[in-house]
Design a protein around this motif. Sequence first.
Motif, PDB file in Angstrom:
ATOM      1  N   TYR A  12     -21.836  71.648  57.591  1.00  0.00           N
ATOM      2  CA  TYR A  12     -20.997  71.440  56.413  1.00  0.00           C
ATOM      3  C   TYR A  12     -20.662  69.974  56.166  1.00  0.00           C
ATOM      4  O   TYR A  12     -19.899  69.662  55.258  1.00  0.00           O
ATOM      5  N   SER A  13     -21.241  69.086  56.928  1.00  0.00           N
ATOM      6  CA  SER A  13     -20.996  67.665  56.747  1.00  0.00           C
ATOM      7  C   SER A  13     -21.844  67.127  55.599  1.00  0.00           C
ATOM      8  O   SER A  13     -23.067  67.285  55.601  1.00  0.00           O
ATOM      9  N   PRO A  14     -21.229  66.456  54.602  1.00  0.00           N
ATOM     10  CA  PRO A  14     -22.022  65.909  53.503  1.00  0.00           C
ATOM     11  C   PRO A  14     -23.010  64.838  53.959  1.00  0.00           C
ATOM     12  O   PRO A  14     -24.112  64.736  53.413  1.00  0.00           O
ATOM     13  N   ILE A  15     -22.650  64.083  54.962  1.00  0.00           N
ATOM     14  CA  ILE A  15     -23.561  63.053  55.470  1.00  0.00           C
ATOM     15  C   ILE A  15     -24.777  63.705  56.114  1.00  0.00           C
ATOM     16  O   ILE A  15     -25.913  63.303  55.873  1.00  0.00           O
ATOM     17  N   MET A  16     -24.551  64.724  56.935  1.00  0.00           N
ATOM     18  CA  MET A  16     -25.668  65.407  57.575  1.00  0.00           C
ATOM     19  C   MET A  16     -26.516  66.153  56.552  1.00  0.00           C
ATOM     20  O   MET A  16     -27.728  66.237  56.693  1.00  0.00           O
ATOM     21  N   ALA A  17     -25.896  66.689  55.498  1.00  0.00           N
ATOM     22  CA  ALA A  17     -26.656  67.375  54.454  1.00  0.00           C
ATOM     23  C   ALA A  17     -27.635  66.412  53.789  1.00  0.00           C
ATOM     24  O   ALA A  17     -28.768  66.778  53.487  1.00  0.00           O
ATOM     25  N   ASP A  18     -27.198  65.177  53.580  1.00  0.00           N
ATOM     26  CA  ASP A  18     -28.097  64.159  53.030  1.00  0.00           C
ATOM     27  C   ASP A  18     -29.147  63.760  54.057  1.00  0.00           C
ATOM     28  O   ASP A  18     -30.342  63.732  53.769  1.00  0.00           O
ATOM     29  N   PHE A  19     -28.693  63.469  55.270  1.00  0.00           N
ATOM     30  CA  PHE A  19     -29.586  62.986  56.323  1.00  0.00           C
ATOM     31  C   PHE A  19     -30.638  64.024  56.696  1.00  0.00           C
ATOM     32  O   PHE A  19     -31.807  63.700  56.880  1.00  0.00           O
ATOM     33  N   LEU A  20     -30.228  65.279  56.799  1.00  0.00           N
ATOM     34  CA  LEU A  20     -31.149  66.342  57.195  1.00  0.00           C
ATOM     35  C   LEU A  20     -31.792  67.032  55.988  1.00  0.00           C
ATOM     36  O   LEU A  20     -32.508  68.009  56.144  1.00  0.00           O
ATOM     37  N   THR A  21     -31.534  66.541  54.824  1.00  0.00           N
ATOM     38  CA  THR A  21     -32.183  66.887  53.551  1.00  0.00           C
ATOM     39  C   THR A  21     -32.036  68.334  53.101  1.00  0.00           C
ATOM     40  O   THR A  21     -32.857  68.815  52.329  1.00  0.00           O
ATOM     41  N   PHE A  22     -30.978  69.044  53.540  1.00  0.00           N
ATOM     42  CA  PHE A  22     -30.818  70.403  53.038  1.00  0.00           C
ATOM     43  C   PHE A  22     -29.864  70.476  51.856  1.00  0.00           C
ATOM     44  O   PHE A  22     -29.701  71.529  51.246  1.00  0.00           O
ATOM     45  N   LEU A  23     -29.265  69.365  51.459  1.00  0.00           N
ATOM     46  CA  LEU A  23     -28.397  69.343  50.290  1.00  0.00           C
ATOM     47  C   LEU A  23     -29.230  69.621  49.042  1.00  0.00           C
ATOM     48  O   LEU A  23     -30.280  69.019  48.837  1.00  0.00           O
ATOM     49  N   ASP A  24     -28.778  70.558  48.239  1.00  0.00           N
ATOM     50  CA  ASP A  24     -29.437  70.952  46.983  1.00  0.00           C
ATOM     51  C   ASP A  24     -30.822  71.559  47.172  1.00  0.00           C
ATOM     52  O   ASP A  24     -31.606  71.623  46.232  1.00  0.00           O
ATOM     53  N   SER A  25     -31.129  72.030  48.375  1.00  0.00           N
ATOM     54  CA  SER A  25     -32.390  72.731  48.587  1.00  0.00           C
ATOM     55  C   SER A  25     -32.311  74.075  47.857  1.00  0.00           C
ATOM     56  O   SER A  25     -31.268  74.725  47.856  1.00  0.00           O
ATOM     57  N   ALA A  26     -33.395  74.461  47.235  1.00  0.00           N
ATOM     58  CA  ALA A  26     -33.419  75.709  46.470  1.00  0.00           C
ATOM     59  C   ALA A  26     -34.545  76.597  46.961  1.00  0.00           C
ATOM     60  O   ALA A  26     -35.530  76.129  47.530  1.00  0.00           O
ATOM     61  N   SER A  27     -34.406  77.877  46.716  1.00  0.00           N
ATOM     62  CA  SER A  27     -35.447  78.822  47.113  1.00  0.00           C
ATOM     63  C   SER A  27     -36.676  78.667  46.226  1.00  0.00           C
ATOM     64  O   SER A  27     -36.586  78.200  45.087  1.00  0.00           O
TER      65      SER A  27
END
Length: 107
Positions: A12-27
């Motif tokens: 749930y970390s916004p930094i990790m979501a960016d770093f690990l590239t799962f932010l805004d990932s879609a099916s």
Amino acid sequence: QTFRDILTEISYSPIMADFLTFLDSASASLIWEKEGKRIYADENYAREIMQLFTMGLVKLGDDGVPILDEDGNSIASYNNEDIMSYARAWTGFERRKKRSNVENFTP
């Protein structure tokens, strides 16, 4: 803290979501429906969880030694199909508001 707590904070970390590239990932089906493109869900975070945070690359015995097949080769813990399947669970994450007690930074 428990291991679950650590994975929750990373997830749930916004930094990790960016770093690990799962932010805004879609099916794949959503992308196909909206854009007419065949693009699969981002697999990076699914792979990182499996490889680094949980099971590792190869199956291990209780003593931590790699389990070998009949030819003496180590046995993979997961395959690409497992990664693709798990990646679908990490779709739909969007940036959320900062928690004042955790994300105390200015991007």
